[in-house]
Design a protein around this motif. Structure first.
Motif, PDB file in Angstrom:
ATOM      1  N   PRO A   9       0.836  -1.192   0.000  1.00  0.00           N
ATOM      2  CA  PRO A   9       0.000   0.000   0.000  1.00  0.00           C
ATOM      3  C   PRO A   9       0.870   1.240   0.000  1.00  0.00           C
ATOM      4  CG  PRO A   9       0.081  -0.941   2.191  1.00  0.00           C
ATOM      5  CD  PRO A   9       0.812  -1.896   1.286  1.00  0.00           C
ATOM      6  N   PRO A  10       0.315   2.373  -0.391  1.00  0.00           N
ATOM      7  CA  PRO A  10       1.133   3.588  -0.480  1.00  0.00           C
ATOM      8  C   PRO A  10       1.647   4.021   0.876  1.00  0.00           C
ATOM      9  CG  PRO A  10      -1.200   4.103  -0.743  1.00  0.00           C
ATOM     10  CD  PRO A  10      -1.078   2.607  -0.784  1.00  0.00           C
ATOM     11  N   ALA A  11       2.817   4.674   0.847  1.00  0.00           N
ATOM     12  CA  ALA A  11       3.374   5.231   2.071  1.00  0.00           C
ATOM     13  C   ALA A  11       2.581   6.468   2.468  1.00  0.00           C
ATOM     14  CB  ALA A  11       4.843   5.573   1.852  1.00  0.00           C
ATOM     15  N   SER A  12       3.022   7.100   3.536  1.00  0.00           N
ATOM     16  CA  SER A  12       2.333   8.296   4.001  1.00  0.00           C
ATOM     17  C   SER A  12       2.168   9.293   2.867  1.00  0.00           C
ATOM     18  CB  SER A  12       3.122   8.934   5.145  1.00  0.00           C
ATOM     19  OG  SER A  12       3.219   8.043   6.237  1.00  0.00           O
ATOM     20  N   SER A  13       0.994   9.872   2.771  1.00  0.00           N
ATOM     21  CA  SER A  13       0.704  10.785   1.676  1.00  0.00           C
ATOM     22  C   SER A  13       1.364  12.134   1.932  1.00  0.00           C
ATOM     23  CB  SER A  13      -0.814  10.979   1.559  1.00  0.00           C
ATOM     24  OG  SER A  13      -1.309  11.642   2.695  1.00  0.00           O
ATOM     25  N   SER A  14       1.352  12.959   0.879  1.00  0.00           N
ATOM     26  CA  SER A  14       1.935  14.291   1.010  1.00  0.00           C
ATOM     27  C   SER A  14       1.159  15.140   2.008  1.00  0.00           C
ATOM     28  CB  SER A  14       1.965  14.976  -0.356  1.00  0.00           C
ATOM     29  OG  SER A  14       0.657  15.014  -0.918  1.00  0.00           O
ATOM     30  N   GLU A  15      -0.091  14.747   2.320  1.00  0.00           N
ATOM     31  CA  GLU A  15      -0.863  15.471   3.327  1.00  0.00           C
ATOM     32  C   GLU A  15      -0.238  15.337   4.710  1.00  0.00           C
ATOM     33  OE1 GLU A  15      -4.813  14.046   3.114  1.00  0.00           O
ATOM     34  OE2 GLU A  15      -5.192  14.821   1.105  1.00  0.00           O
ATOM     35  N   ASP A  16       0.493  14.236   4.950  1.00  0.00           N
ATOM     36  CA  ASP A  16       1.163  14.026   6.232  1.00  0.00           C
ATOM     37  C   ASP A  16       2.599  14.533   6.216  1.00  0.00           C
ATOM     38  OD1 ASP A  16      -1.086  12.627   7.245  1.00  0.00           O
ATOM     39  OD2 ASP A  16      -0.421  10.831   6.183  1.00  0.00           O
ATOM     40  N   ARG A  17       3.036  15.088   5.105  1.00  0.00           N
ATOM     41  CA  ARG A  17       4.447  15.403   4.918  1.00  0.00           C
ATOM     42  C   ARG A  17       4.612  16.831   4.422  1.00  0.00           C
ATOM     43  NH1 ARG A  17       6.482  12.256   0.194  1.00  0.00           N
ATOM     44  NH2 ARG A  17       6.145  10.436   1.517  1.00  0.00           N
ATOM     45  N   LEU A  18       5.669  17.446   4.871  1.00  0.00           N
ATOM     46  CA  LEU A  18       6.019  18.793   4.442  1.00  0.00           C
ATOM     47  C   LEU A  18       7.426  18.745   3.877  1.00  0.00           C
ATOM     48  CD1 LEU A  18       4.982  21.746   4.472  1.00  0.00           C
ATOM     49  CD2 LEU A  18       6.098  22.013   6.694  1.00  0.00           C
ATOM     50  N   LEU A  19       7.597  19.180   2.621  1.00  0.00           N
ATOM     51  CA  LEU A  19       8.890  19.165   1.944  1.00  0.00           C
ATOM     52  C   LEU A  19       9.205  20.561   1.462  1.00  0.00           C
ATOM     53  CD1 LEU A  19      11.271  17.521   0.696  1.00  0.00           C
ATOM     54  CD2 LEU A  19       9.839  17.243  -1.341  1.00  0.00           C
ATOM     55  N   PHE A  20      10.352  21.094   1.866  1.00  0.00           N
ATOM     56  CA  PHE A  20      10.711  22.442   1.450  1.00  0.00           C
ATOM     57  C   PHE A  20      12.231  22.587   1.468  1.00  0.00           C
ATOM     58  CE2 PHE A  20       9.991  22.403   5.975  1.00  0.00           C
ATOM     59  CZ  PHE A  20      11.007  23.174   6.533  1.00  0.00           C
ATOM     60  N   THR A  21      12.723  23.642   0.851  1.00  0.00           N
ATOM     61  CA  THR A  21      14.151  23.945   0.801  1.00  0.00           C
ATOM     62  C   THR A  21      14.378  25.350   1.317  1.00  0.00           C
ATOM     63  OG1 THR A  21      14.454  22.498  -1.122  1.00  0.00           O
ATOM     64  CG2 THR A  21      16.195  24.091  -0.663  1.00  0.00           C
ATOM     65  N   LEU A  22      15.280  25.500   2.277  1.00  0.00           N
ATOM     66  CA  LEU A  22      15.607  26.832   2.793  1.00  0.00           C
ATOM     67  C   LEU A  22      16.390  27.625   1.753  1.00  0.00           C
ATOM     68  CD1 LEU A  22      16.699  26.056   6.488  1.00  0.00           C
ATOM     69  CD2 LEU A  22      14.418  26.476   5.562  1.00  0.00           C
ATOM     70  N   ASP A  23      16.462  28.920   1.950  1.00  0.00           N
ATOM     71  CA  ASP A  23      17.200  29.774   1.014  1.00  0.00           C
ATOM     72  C   ASP A  23      18.665  29.376   0.917  1.00  0.00           C
ATOM     73  OD1 ASP A  23      14.892  31.184   0.533  1.00  0.00           O
ATOM     74  OD2 ASP A  23      15.376  32.829   1.913  1.00  0.00           O
ATOM     75  N   ASN A  24      19.194  28.779   1.980  1.00  0.00           N
ATOM     76  CA  ASN A  24      20.603  28.377   1.955  1.00  0.00           C
ATOM     77  C   ASN A  24      20.826  27.003   1.318  1.00  0.00           C
ATOM     78  OD1 ASN A  24      19.696  26.597   3.897  1.00  0.00           O
ATOM     79  ND2 ASN A  24      20.643  27.689   5.625  1.00  0.00           N
ATOM     80  N   GLY A  25      19.764  26.405   0.795  1.00  0.00           N
ATOM     81  CA  GLY A  25      19.900  25.142   0.074  1.00  0.00           C
ATOM     82  C   GLY A  25      19.613  23.902   0.888  1.00  0.00           C
ATOM     83  N   LEU A  26      19.397  24.021   2.195  1.00  0.00           N
ATOM     84  CA  LEU A  26      19.092  22.855   3.025  1.00  0.00           C
ATOM     85  C   LEU A  26      17.725  22.292   2.647  1.00  0.00           C
ATOM     86  CD1 LEU A  26      19.829  21.073   5.553  1.00  0.00           C
ATOM     87  CD2 LEU A  26      18.422  22.667   6.874  1.00  0.00           C
ATOM     88  N   ARG A  27      17.708  21.014   2.263  1.00  0.00           N
ATOM     89  CA  ARG A  27      16.439  20.351   1.974  1.00  0.00           C
ATOM     90  C   ARG A  27      15.876  19.773   3.274  1.00  0.00           C
ATOM     91  NH1 ARG A  27      17.491  16.517  -3.160  1.00  0.00           N
ATOM     92  NH2 ARG A  27      19.156  15.835  -1.774  1.00  0.00           N
ATOM     93  N   VAL A  28      14.584  19.938   3.457  1.00  0.00           N
ATOM     94  CA  VAL A  28      13.943  19.516   4.706  1.00  0.00           C
ATOM     95  C   VAL A  28      12.685  18.722   4.367  1.00  0.00           C
ATOM     96  CG1 VAL A  28      12.985  20.245   6.918  1.00  0.00           C
ATOM     97  CG2 VAL A  28      14.776  21.626   5.814  1.00  0.00           C
ATOM     98  N   VAL A  29      12.516  17.607   5.035  1.00  0.00           N
ATOM     99  CA  VAL A  29      11.262  16.861   4.934  1.00  0.00           C
ATOM    100  C   VAL A  29      10.796  16.565   6.354  1.00  0.00           C
ATOM    101  CG1 VAL A  29      12.472  14.648   4.679  1.00  0.00           C
ATOM    102  CG2 VAL A  29      10.078  14.840   3.987  1.00  0.00           C
ATOM    103  N   ILE A  30       9.520  16.865   6.631  1.00  0.00           N
ATOM    104  CA  ILE A  30       8.910  16.639   7.944  1.00  0.00           C
ATOM    105  C   ILE A  30       7.682  15.764   7.719  1.00  0.00           C
ATOM    106  CG2 ILE A  30       7.900  17.693   9.990  1.00  0.00           C
ATOM    107  CD1 ILE A  30       9.362  20.292   9.197  1.00  0.00           C
TER     108      ILE A  30
END
Length: 692
Positions: A9-30
């Motif tokens: 079955p599918p993993a956690s959907s994007s509704e449960d996840r936050l993906l963004f990149t800071l201005d300094n280039g750090l990629r973040v997934v929560i």
């Protein structure tokens, strides 16, 4: 179940996840996961041992030891104390392509944990005195690797296969490069690669995404991006001929490692190569395991693995065996590999391999650490947090013809590297010319006939049956997996000088045959359900553990588990195979110096209590134990008053409890019970032992 059906079955959907990149280039997934009040925090640095220059080999690994050893705000020792006071665990690991720092702790301490990670990544001081101590620790680690046959053999295989690419260097480095490392060299590596635009931050657990995002911004946004240097990776030229390395090491057991060059992680052939590695050496019913280990007893263990890092990798087969079996084992291994070039694998083999590789993703979702590690890997290597779906689609599309195609493409004597490690002075080992001749014969002969290979989420439900069996069931519907365990009082606790090793012998025999299944039939049935079963024993217990996907029929999995637990037959042939395995393990135990030290410690600490015995037993008792004695002893231990059966996972409590009750409530009480040993006398003086 359809053989081509993707069961994950599918993993956690994007509704449960936050993906963004800071201005300094750090990629973040929560990613939120509220099953348990814990949180995992990981930082993936896109720099590993392959990004070192040869003169500082091992520098990336030293960072793993030093990042948490003091910052401008936290002196040496403060980070460890702060993590422990929060009930957490902090650690790190290094590969050729990246270095990963990971922390797991109670979610109420999330801000503390994130602050620790941010502080360590940005403000580590690399204290000179602490660095000196850690370099000594690394050197001891390197020495342990040199004393470990599997480690030595694997290191030699990569040196042999990679003549120019840095994958040929060990992650830990060499003695001379470790000794040459100093603060300046370590700091230089840190300043080259440890920047936000070369990192990925992963947070998974019991938290609110937006609140976590605000904390990330507060702690990480101030660091500036820095232009990254070029990566010093010299491409590996195509291998033009078979390579053989024989390593002399004074050990009891030989190690045989071989590898073929294969493409990197992003190549389209990876899906078929992963499936092929499972078919050959990924499970109890795998071809190499059945032929060389179970049937012909040519090896003590064997495995196959497709190593597919960022740059081109290796298809690896590894085995441990006795000196006089090297030649026949090598022939059988090469025959099995080349056979895949000329005949199709069976549909059943492909289905089992696909089900088990798919299930790996589900099992990783059971913990926040597993989810974080998967997300970190996907983002660091593929820049895609949802790479799981792409991979599963790739597996689903692989055909039997695709398996044959990749075997034909990559299994060639010209790209083969072979390592033989052991006591070579009296060994009759093949030469390069002999191995080449063997490959030519096995790869060109007509293909033989195909082988026939044989919601109440969180509450624990406790039930005590009339005969005393205790049933524990806990529902967890976040992942379609169930874990089972049956534990009975046993282990060293009931052993004496004439029976030591009996529990360990039994544990290895539980999955070797039952009233309904042979060893191979049971392995095939379990792997067809993408499950696993294994017996275990220790100092106080004997039991059976298993895990299965719940996307298949739960009753089928429970039935296999109960049949294995209640109806083992201990076939005479398997008893003798198991006896030989244990005797070999005892013979080779002296090769593990750390284990020898532990053995000596227990034998010194306990003077009369059975805890002084080896769990493996002694050569004398293992040779003397007979099948009837094993069967009678097991029936004695399978006492309902001593038996606890637990199930945790994606199950319905009422359904599982009813099924277990029906199977276990008829279990009769044992006629006699082994007596518990008296307590050991308390030490009154210092005891010292030494073993040369």
């Amino acid at each position: 179940m359809s053989q081509n059906l993707t069961i994950v079955p599918p993993a956690s959907s994007s509704e449960d996840r936050l993906l963004f990149t800071l201005d300094n280039g750090l990629r973040v997934v929560i990613q939120e996961d509220h099953f348990a009040p814990v949180v995992a925090i990981q930082v993936w640095v896109k720099a590993g041992s392959a990004d070192e220059t040869p003169d500082v080999a091992g520098a990336a690994h030293v960072h793993e030891h030093m990042i948490f050893k003091g910052t401008t705000r936290r002196p040496v020792g403060a980070i460890a104390a702060e993590v422990e006071s929060s009930g957490g665990q902090i650690n790190a690991f290094t590969t050729a392509d990246h270095t990963v720092y990971h922390l797991v702790l109670a979610s109420r301490y999330f801000t503390t944990g994130l602050d620790i990670i941010a502080d360590a990544m940005q403000h580590s001081t690399f204290d000179p005195h602490e660095l000196g101590k850690e370099l000594q620790v690394v050197m001891e680690e390197w020495k342990r690797g040199e004393d470990s046959p599997p480690s030595r053999a694997a290191t030699e295989l990569f040196r042999l296969a990679y003549t120019t690419h840095p994958y040929g260097r060990p992650v830990i480095g060499y003695r001379e490069t470790i000794e040459a490392l100093n603060r300046e060299r370590v700091l230089n590596f840190y300043q080259r690669w440890y920047h936000p635009n070369n990192m990925t931050l992963v947070i998974v657990g019991d938290l609110e995404r937006e609140a976590a995002r605000q904390e990330v911004m507060r702690l990480f946004a101030s660091e500036e991006a820095v232009a990254l240097p070029g990566r010093p990776r010299v491409p590996e030229p195509p291998q033009q001929g078979l390579r053989l390395s024989v390593v002399d090491m004074k050990v009891e057991e030989f190690s045989l490692y071989l590898g073929f060059h294969i493409p990197p992680a992003e190549h389209e052939d990876v899906f078929a190569l992963d499936l092929l590695s499972y078919i050959l050496g990924g499970g109890e019913s795998a071809r190499l395991v059945q032929t060389l280990q179970a049937d012909k007893e040519l090896v003590n263990w064997i495995s196959a693995h497709a190593y597919t890092p960022v740059d081109p990798g290796l298809f690896i087969v590894a085995a441990a065996l006795e000196q006089d079996k090297v030649r026949p084992a090598l022939e059988e291994i090469l025959a099995a590999l080349f056979r895949c070039k000329h005949t199709l694998v069976s549909a059943a083999e492909l289905a089992r391999a696909r089900a088990n590789l798919e299930s790996d993703f589900i099992y990783r979702r059971e913990t926040v650490q597993g989810q974080a590690r998967q997300l970190g890997y996907f983002l660091t290597v593929f820049s895609d947090p949802d790479y799981e779906r792409h991979y599963l689609d790739g597996l689903a599309a692989v055909t039997q013809q695709d398996i044959q195609r990749v075997a034909q493409r990559y299994f060639s004597a010209d790209t083969l590297s072979l390592v033989l490690l052991g006591a070579t002075s009296d060994a009759s080992l093949p030469t390069v010319a002999e191995v080449q001749t063997l490959c030519n014969r096995l790869d060109t002969e007509p293909a033989p006939a195909p082988l026939l290979w044989p919601k109440d989420n969180g509450r624990v439900s406790s039930t005590v049956l009339d005969n005393g069996v205790r049933l524990l069931v806990k529902e967890h519907h976040g992942v379609p997996v169930m874990a089972l365990q049956a534990v009975m009082l046993g282990g060293l606790l009931f052993e004496n000088e004439s029976t030591t090793g009996i529990n360990n012998l039994l544990a290895g025999l539980l999955t070797r045959g039952s009233e309904r299944f042979s060893r191979l039939e049971l392995a095939e049935a379990v792997e067809s359900l993408a499950g696993s079963l294994r017996g275990f024993s220790g100092r106080n217990s004997l039991g059976l553990s298993g895990s299965f996907l719940t996307t298949s029929h739960i009753e089928d999995a429970l039935d296999l588990f109960l049949d294995t637990l209640l109806q083992p037959t201990f076939p005479t042939e398997e008893v003798e195979k198991r006896r030989r395995e244990v005797l070999l393990a005892l013979k080779n135990r002296e090769d593990d110096l750390a284990q020898t030290a532990f053995d000596l410690f227990y034998d010194t600490l306990f003077t009369a209590h059975p805890y002084r015995f080896l769990i493996l037993g002694s050569e004398e008792t293992v040779r003397a134990l007979q099948r009837e004695q094993l069967a009678n002893y097991y029936r004695t231990l399978l006492n309902p008053k001593w038996l606890v059966v637990s199930v945790v996972g994606d199950v319905e409590t009422a359904q599982v409890t009813a099924y277990l009750r029906e199977a276990l409530e008829r279990l009769p009480a044992a006629a006699t019970a082994p007596p518990l040993p008296p307590p050991d006398p308390r030490p009154m003086t210092v005891r010292r032992r030494h073993k040369a």
